[in-house]
Design a protein around this motif. Structure first.
Motif, PDB file in Angstrom:
ATOM      1  N   SER A  20       0.839  -1.185   0.000  1.00 61.55           N
ATOM      2  CA  SER A  20       0.000   0.000   0.000  1.00 61.55           C
ATOM      3  C   SER A  20       0.876   1.238   0.000  1.00 61.55           C
ATOM      4  CB  SER A  20      -0.913   0.000   1.231  1.00 61.55           C
ATOM      5  OG  SER A  20      -1.730   1.148   1.254  1.00 61.55           O
ATOM      6  N   CYS A  21       0.416   2.294  -0.650  1.00 59.97           N
ATOM      7  CA  CYS A  21       1.182   3.536  -0.691  1.00 59.97           C
ATOM      8  C   CYS A  21       0.222   4.714  -0.647  1.00 59.97           C
ATOM      9  CB  CYS A  21       2.040   3.600  -1.950  1.00 59.97           C
ATOM     10  SG  CYS A  21       3.014   5.113  -2.086  1.00 59.97           S
ATOM     11  N   ALA A  22       0.503   5.630   0.252  1.00 57.28           N
ATOM     12  CA  ALA A  22      -0.325   6.831   0.390  1.00 57.28           C
ATOM     13  C   ALA A  22       0.525   8.060   0.102  1.00 57.28           C
ATOM     14  CB  ALA A  22      -0.893   6.907   1.796  1.00 57.28           C
ATOM     15  N   ALA A  23      -0.003   8.962  -0.691  1.00 57.59           N
ATOM     16  CA  ALA A  23       0.670  10.227  -0.989  1.00 57.59           C
ATOM     17  C   ALA A  23       0.110  11.300  -0.065  1.00 57.59           C
ATOM     18  CB  ALA A  23       0.447  10.623  -2.442  1.00 57.59           C
ATOM     19  N   ARG A  24       1.015  11.916   0.686  1.00 49.42           N
ATOM     20  CA  ARG A  24       0.608  12.922   1.668  1.00 49.42           C
ATOM     21  C   ARG A  24       1.362  14.212   1.413  1.00 49.42           C
ATOM     22  NH1 ARG A  24      -2.933   9.877   2.176  1.00 49.42           N
ATOM     23  NH2 ARG A  24      -3.358   8.428   3.898  1.00 49.42           N
ATOM     24  N   GLY A  25       0.651  15.330   1.478  1.00 46.61           N
ATOM     25  CA  GLY A  25       1.293  16.626   1.310  1.00 46.61           C
ATOM     26  C   GLY A  25       0.492  17.533   0.404  1.00 46.61           C
ATOM     27  N   ASN A  26       1.036  18.693   0.151  1.00 44.31           N
ATOM     28  CA  ASN A  26       0.345  19.691  -0.654  1.00 44.31           C
ATOM     29  C   ASN A  26       0.510  19.401  -2.140  1.00 44.31           C
ATOM     30  OD1 ASN A  26      -0.545  21.223   1.569  1.00 44.31           O
ATOM     31  ND2 ASN A  26       1.459  22.182   1.736  1.00 44.31           N
ATOM     32  N   MET A  27      -0.574  19.350  -2.828  1.00 46.47           N
ATOM     33  CA  MET A  27      -0.545  19.128  -4.268  1.00 46.47           C
ATOM     34  C   MET A  27      -1.853  19.604  -4.868  1.00 46.47           C
ATOM     35  SD  MET A  27      -1.164  15.002  -4.373  1.00 46.47           S
ATOM     36  CE  MET A  27      -0.369  14.652  -2.820  1.00 46.47           C
ATOM     37  N   VAL A  28      -1.817  19.905  -6.147  1.00 43.34           N
ATOM     38  CA  VAL A  28      -3.061  20.235  -6.835  1.00 43.34           C
ATOM     39  C   VAL A  28      -3.810  18.949  -7.149  1.00 43.34           C
ATOM     40  CG1 VAL A  28      -4.076  21.270  -8.900  1.00 43.34           C
ATOM     41  CG2 VAL A  28      -2.103  22.361  -7.783  1.00 43.34           C
ATOM     42  N   LYS A  29      -3.092  17.986  -7.692  1.00 43.66           N
ATOM     43  CA  LYS A  29      -3.691  16.691  -7.982  1.00 43.66           C
ATOM     44  C   LYS A  29      -2.606  15.672  -8.278  1.00 43.66           C
ATOM     45  CE  LYS A  29      -5.332  15.685 -11.969  1.00 43.66           C
ATOM     46  NZ  LYS A  29      -6.175  15.592 -13.188  1.00 43.66           N
ATOM     47  N   LEU A  30      -2.980  14.427  -8.176  1.00 47.67           N
ATOM     48  CA  LEU A  30      -2.135  13.328  -8.595  1.00 47.67           C
ATOM     49  C   LEU A  30      -2.353  13.059 -10.075  1.00 47.67           C
ATOM     50  CD1 LEU A  30      -2.477  10.675  -5.763  1.00 47.67           C
ATOM     51  CD2 LEU A  30      -0.350  11.671  -6.569  1.00 47.67           C
ATOM     52  N   ILE A  31      -1.288  12.725 -10.772  1.00 42.04           N
ATOM     53  CA  ILE A  31      -1.418  12.306 -12.157  1.00 42.04           C
ATOM     54  C   ILE A  31      -1.435  10.785 -12.213  1.00 42.04           C
ATOM     55  CG2 ILE A  31      -0.428  12.388 -14.469  1.00 42.04           C
ATOM     56  CD1 ILE A  31       0.965  15.005 -13.606  1.00 42.04           C
ATOM     57  N   THR A  32      -0.375  10.166 -11.711  1.00 44.17           N
ATOM     58  CA  THR A  32      -0.303   8.707 -11.645  1.00 44.17           C
ATOM     59  C   THR A  32       0.346   8.297 -10.340  1.00 44.17           C
ATOM     60  OG1 THR A  32       1.877   8.580 -12.693  1.00 44.17           O
ATOM     61  CG2 THR A  32      -0.033   8.449 -14.152  1.00 44.17           C
ATOM     62  N   MET A  33       0.035   7.086  -9.910  1.00 45.32           N
ATOM     63  CA  MET A  33       0.750   6.427  -8.816  1.00 45.32           C
ATOM     64  C   MET A  33       1.068   5.022  -9.269  1.00 45.32           C
ATOM     65  SD  MET A  33      -0.893   7.586  -5.176  1.00 45.32           S
ATOM     66  CE  MET A  33       0.465   6.841  -4.249  1.00 45.32           C
ATOM     67  N   GLY A  34       2.180   4.498  -8.770  1.00 46.29           N
ATOM     68  CA  GLY A  34       2.540   3.159  -9.198  1.00 46.29           C
ATOM     69  C   GLY A  34       3.669   2.582  -8.384  1.00 46.29           C
ATOM     70  N   TRP A  35       4.124   1.427  -8.834  1.00 52.00           N
ATOM     71  CA  TRP A  35       5.196   0.701  -8.162  1.00 52.00           C
ATOM     72  C   TRP A  35       6.277   0.317  -9.169  1.00 52.00           C
ATOM     73  CZ3 TRP A  35       5.394   0.076  -2.961  1.00 52.00           C
ATOM     74  CH2 TRP A  35       4.235   0.343  -2.243  1.00 52.00           C
ATOM     75  N   PHE A  98       3.502  10.853  -9.753  1.00 46.79           N
ATOM     76  CA  PHE A  98       3.643  12.119 -10.468  1.00 46.79           C
ATOM     77  C   PHE A  98       2.538  13.034  -9.967  1.00 46.79           C
ATOM     78  CE2 PHE A  98       6.918  12.052 -13.643  1.00 46.79           C
ATOM     79  CZ  PHE A  98       7.177  10.707 -13.840  1.00 46.79           C
ATOM     80  N   VAL A  99       2.946  14.239  -9.572  1.00 46.56           N
ATOM     81  CA  VAL A  99       2.039  15.160  -8.891  1.00 46.56           C
ATOM     82  C   VAL A  99       2.053  16.506  -9.601  1.00 46.56           C
ATOM     83  CG1 VAL A  99       1.732  16.444  -6.746  1.00 46.56           C
ATOM     84  CG2 VAL A  99       2.332  14.014  -6.668  1.00 46.56           C
TER      85      VAL A  99
END
Length: 119
Positions: A20-35, A98-99
């Protein structure tokens, strides 16, 4: 942005693990997440990635049909379900994202989690 990964460990061949992976922090949006993964002596390689908007997925040929990447209910979190694991899946697995920020796009990496598959 920080990527907080969990899961991994030691499993016998044919077994399953869940990352599992969680993205935390300030961002406008996520583009992609992966491994991605990197075995000793090898280059880092793509395992699976998911588009944050439409859920489109991409897998490495080596894991197709065995691994599934999905978006979790928690915001900005992805899960990699790994089934029918093989010894050659042994590697350090890295979460990637990618954020979009107001000033542009950035790429982030998690700290890596070790997956060991014994024969």
């Amino acid at each position: 942005v920080q990527l907080q990964a969990s899961g991994g460990g030691l499993v016998q061949a044919g077994g399953s693990l869940r990352l599992s992976c969680a993205a935390r922090g300030n961002m406008v949006k996520l583009i992609t997440m992966g491994w991605y993964r990197q075995a000793p002596g090898n280059k880092r390689e793509l395992v699976a990635v998911i588009d944050s908007d439409d859920g489109t997925t991409t897998y490495a040929d080596a894991v197709k049909g065995r691994f599934t990447i999905s978006r979790a209910n928690a915001k900005n979190t992805v899960v990699l379900q790994m089934n029918s694991l093989k010894p050659e899946d042994t590697a350090v697995y890295y979460c990637n994202a990618f954020v979009v920020h107001y000033i542009g796009e950035s790429e982030y990496w998690g700290q890596g989690t070790l997956v060991t598959v014994s024969s």
